[in-house]
Design an enzyme around this catalytic site. Structure first.
Site, short mmCIF file in Angstrom:
data_model
loop_
_atom_site.label_atom_id
_atom_site.label_comp_id
_atom_site.label_asym_id
_atom_site.label_seq_id
_atom_site.Cartn_x
_atom_site.Cartn_y
_atom_site.Cartn_z
N ASP A 1 -9.02 -7.52 -3.86
CA ASP A 1 -8.32 -6.33 -3.65
C ASP A 1 -8.79 -5.64 -2.68
OD1 ASP A 1 -6.77 -4.04 -3.54
OD2 ASP A 1 -6.95 -3.80 -5.58
N TRP A 2 -8.95 -6.10 -1.27
CA TRP A 2 -9.40 -5.68 -0.31
C TRP A 2 -8.76 -4.53 0.57
CZ3 TRP A 2 -11.84 -8.66 4.38
CH2 TRP A 2 -12.38 -7.85 5.39
N GLU A 3 -8.97 -3.10 0.40
CA GLU A 3 -8.05 -2.20 0.87
C GLU A 3 -8.65 -1.25 2.02
OE1 GLU A 3 -6.15 0.16 -2.03
OE2 GLU A 3 -5.94 -1.48 -3.41
N PHE A 4 -8.47 -1.61 3.27
CA PHE A 4 -7.78 -2.97 3.99
C PHE A 4 -8.66 -3.48 5.15
CE2 PHE A 4 -4.33 -0.38 2.00
CZ PHE A 4 -3.59 -1.41 1.25
#
Length: 366
Positions: free
Chosen positions: A135-138
């Site tokens: 979950d890479w934001e962003f």
């Protein structure tokens, strides 16, 4: 069109059971709310995939940072859910909000990527997870996207190799991503590596929510509209862009929110989507559970908006945009019509007696 919330909730719970339609019915479990929502209390009949949210990355070693609460709950989470019937896939989600710089550093070199990848596999096996979720934001640069493609390739090769050596089922790989395959907040716009995702990632989960909120304080807005005739800020636009990116439809899992966002109206008699507002309400975010209670306690008017496939309610100057049973059902039907791989909720614990979860599950299985 005014909607009777209680009628929709009744139908969601008591409509007949139907044969299952294959696909992902997912939801994220916020581990920091473990005391309020134990893994044992999750009704797995509504879900096929459940995500433990979140573990973070050590900024010195680039390995997963397992806190004492994580160590306490991760094994409990997997063992408890695997023992249930039906038994869902249980996935460890890594990252969360505001992880841009950390992941940018992590995927920037072979040494850092390797440390991270090896750590994820060790942790997944130790605690009994079926999969890993990034979950890479962003990502926020062309280099980030290029490194992300390299990372996905290396991650898949590593889990394939580990499965061959161990003789265990391969660890699943997924990623929570921007609602659209193109990110418009950067200049120039950035594109996710669809061709790499197609080959090496089991599925991606576009976060189709937070299109409007406190950053749009002067007019009301649907936080997660399926359609928007005036902009690209909609779930349908985002999903369409992902399908055009080369990612197969059955690898796209559409996000749904179990919360809403509030505004204070300028005029209580002007209460539509896009009506003038003085600013965010107080509080600016309400869970679906809180929204239902607020609507009942304040005799709020509930409106299902067919144009956007979203719901809002108002009482005096209080205005809330959200998804209810009707909008969730119609969004899930949209996902099926598009041939998507499924849907997911953010987040477990925000529902009202599991009515949104039940409605989505029945709509998907019909």
């Amino acid at each position: 069109m005014a909607v009777q919330e209680s009628v929709l909730i009744f139908l969601a719970i008591f409509s007949p059971t139907v044969l299952a339609y294959s696909g992902i019915k997912g939801a994220y479990w916020p581990s920091w709310e473990a005391d309020a929502l134990s893994p044992a209390s999750i009704p797995t009949s509504y879900f096929t995939h459940l995500f433990y949210a979140f573990v973070e990355v050590n900024n010195a070693t680039y390995e997963l940072s397992i806190t004492q609460p994580d160590d306490k709950w991760m094994g409990n989470f997997t063992a408890t859910l695997h023992a249930k019937s039906p038994s869902p896939k249980v996935i460890l989600s890594i990252g969360g909000a505001n992880t841009g710089t950390m992941f940018s550093d992590t995927v920037s070199s072979h040494k850092r990527r390797s440390a991270f990848i090896n750590s994820t596999i060790v942790v997944a096996r130790k605690y009994g997870f079926d999969g890993l979720d990034l979950d890479w934001e962003f990502p926020n640069s062309i280099l980030d996207m290029s490194n992300l493609a390299t990372f996905f390739t290396a991650w898949r090769f590593a889990v394939d190799k580990e499965a061959r050596v161990s003789g265990k089922p391969r660890i699943l790989l997924s990623a929570a991503v921007y609602y659209s395959s193109e990110m418009f907040s950067t200049s120039p716009p950035l594109s996710y590596p669809g061709h790499v995702i197609k080959k090496y990632v089991d599925f991606v989960s576009p976060m189709c929510f937070d299109f409007h909120g406190t950053w749009d304080p002067l007019k009301t807005g649907s936080p997660a509209p399926l359609y928007d005739n005036y902009s690209n800020l909609s779930t349908s636009y985002g999903i369409s862009s992902w399908l055009k990116s080369g990612v197969p439809s059955d690898k796209v899992v559409m996000g749904l929110p179990t919360y809403g966002r509030t505004w204070e109206l300028v005029n209580s008699s002007d209460h539509n989507i896009g009506s003038p507002a003085l600013g965010a309400g107080s509080p600016p975010v309400l869970t679906y559970d809180q929204i239902v209670d607020f609507n009942l306690e304040n005799n709020a008017t509930v409106v299902y908006d067919e144009a956007t496939v979203s719901t809002y309610s108002y009482s005096g100057k209080n205005w809330t945009g959200y998804d209810n049973v009707e909008s969730v059902i119609n969004k899930v039907k949209f996902a099926k019509d598009q041939g998507l791989g499924g849907y997911f909720f953010w987040a477990l614990g925000d529902d009202k007696n599991w009515v949104l979860s039940a409605a989505a599950s029945k709509a998907w299985d019909s």
